[in-house]
Design an enzyme around this catalytic site. Structure first.
Site, PDB file in Angstrom:
ATOM      1  N   LYS A 156       0.836  -1.199   0.000  1.00 28.19           N
ATOM      2  CA  LYS A 156       0.000   0.000   0.000  1.00 28.19           C
ATOM      3  C   LYS A 156       0.870   1.247   0.000  1.00 28.19           C
ATOM      4  O   LYS A 156       1.912   1.294   0.671  1.00 28.19           O
ATOM      5  CB  LYS A 156      -0.906  -0.031   1.230  1.00 28.19           C
ATOM      6  CG  LYS A 156      -1.935   1.087   1.305  1.00 28.19           C
ATOM      7  CD  LYS A 156      -2.831   0.896   2.526  1.00 28.19           C
ATOM      8  CE  LYS A 156      -3.896   1.974   2.639  1.00 28.19           C
ATOM      9  NZ  LYS A 156      -4.789   1.757   3.797  1.00 28.19           N
ATOM     10  N   SER A 166      -9.543   1.756   2.928  1.00 28.66           N
ATOM     11  CA  SER A 166      -8.709   2.479   1.986  1.00 28.66           C
ATOM     12  C   SER A 166      -7.615   1.616   1.350  1.00 28.66           C
ATOM     13  O   SER A 166      -6.839   2.106   0.530  1.00 28.66           O
ATOM     14  CB  SER A 166      -8.031   3.643   2.715  1.00 28.66           C
ATOM     15  OG  SER A 166      -7.160   3.150   3.752  1.00 28.66           O
ATOM     16  N   SER A 198     -10.023  -0.411   7.047  1.00 31.28           N
ATOM     17  CA  SER A 198      -9.390  -0.221   5.748  1.00 31.28           C
ATOM     18  C   SER A 198      -8.726  -1.457   5.158  1.00 31.28           C
ATOM     19  O   SER A 198      -8.389  -1.455   3.973  1.00 31.28           O
ATOM     20  CB  SER A 198      -8.376   0.923   5.816  1.00 31.28           C
ATOM     21  OG  SER A 198      -9.032   2.154   5.965  1.00 31.28           O
TER      22      SER A 198
END
Length: 252
Positions: A79, A149, A173
């Site tokens: 990420k 996210s 997330s």
């Protein structure tokens, strides 16, 4: 079945037994990225040539009996909150477009040491604040949201453009995009996985964890990630654990 479709555990077994080379696996996943990424938008950036070089090094090590463990030669995505020395960590925000990490995060070091191969950085909602990842489309239905996210990481794993990935979870997330894309997302116990070198949303709530295709795969990644780091004030000093044994009741 193509190599990019393999679970982490299956790929690890094949690499260990010399039935599959890290080069073959990485090439298969990169080919999949080339075909799928224009439709999905899981990645901020793909480091294809670096991944191929690392795969050749991993293959050389395996051929000479230097097998690092179950992550040896396994391609992954990180990420875009997780620092890798020399690479941009933009947090999917234009205000950090020119930001480049000057050191590796703890989790990046642990994965690299274990032999995992970085494919690139995956999209996040800007600064990980939100439950959608607007740049990224659902792996199974591009008309639906990917969740967030850590949507880029979940879509990469679900679509075969990464064998596993890391996300972060402050309020759902990892868990939300994993659920929406049909993969396994684990929010580890607070303090179990160090957050040094990971852009923070809320220091008292942030977690770093794996997104994988199976529970066994999540256990393999967590075993590598977990462990004390004094640079994270919340990091727990706990003995090393093989989480495949801890999760064995889920694997039956």
């Amino acid at each position: 079945m193509q190599p990019y479709e393999l679970s982490l555990a299956a790929a690890a077994d094949a690499i260990r037994d010399r039935r599959l080379s890290p080069v073959e696996l990485v090439d298969s996943v990169l080919d999949r990225i080339e075909k799928a990424e224009p439709h999905l938008g899981a990645y901020v950036t793909v480091t294809a040539e670096q991944a191929r070089r690392t795969a050749r090094e991993a293959e050389h090590e395996a051929a000479h009996g230097r097998y690092r463990g179950p992550l040896h030669g396994i391609p992954m995505g990180l990420k875009d909150l997780i620092d890798v020395d020399g690479m941009a960590t933009t947090a999917s925000s234009r205000v950090r477009a020119d930001h480049r990490a000057t050191a590796n995060s703890t989790v990046a070091v642990r994965l690299s040491t274990a032999g995992a191969i970085l494919l690139g950085k995956t999209h996040t909602h800007e600064f990980a604040f939100g439950l959608t990842t607007p740049q990224t489309r659902n792996a199974w239905d591009t008309g639906r949201v990917a969740g967030g996210s850590s949507g880029g990481s979940a879509v990469a794993v679900a679509s075969g453009t990464a064998t596993f990935a890391l996300g972060t979870d402050t309020g759902g997330s990892i868990r939300v995009p994993a659920a929406l894309n049909g993969v396994v997302g684990l929010k580890p116990t607070y303090g179990l996985v160090p957050r040094h070198g990971v852009t923070s949303l809320s220091w008292s709530l942030d977690h770093v964890g794996p997104i994988t295709r199976t529970v066994e795969d999540a256990a393999l990644v967590l075993t590598t990630l977990a462990g004390h780091d004094p640079r994270d004030p919340a990091s727990l000093a706990l003995p090393a654990v093989d989480y495949r044994c801890e999760f064995s009741f889920l694997l039956r």
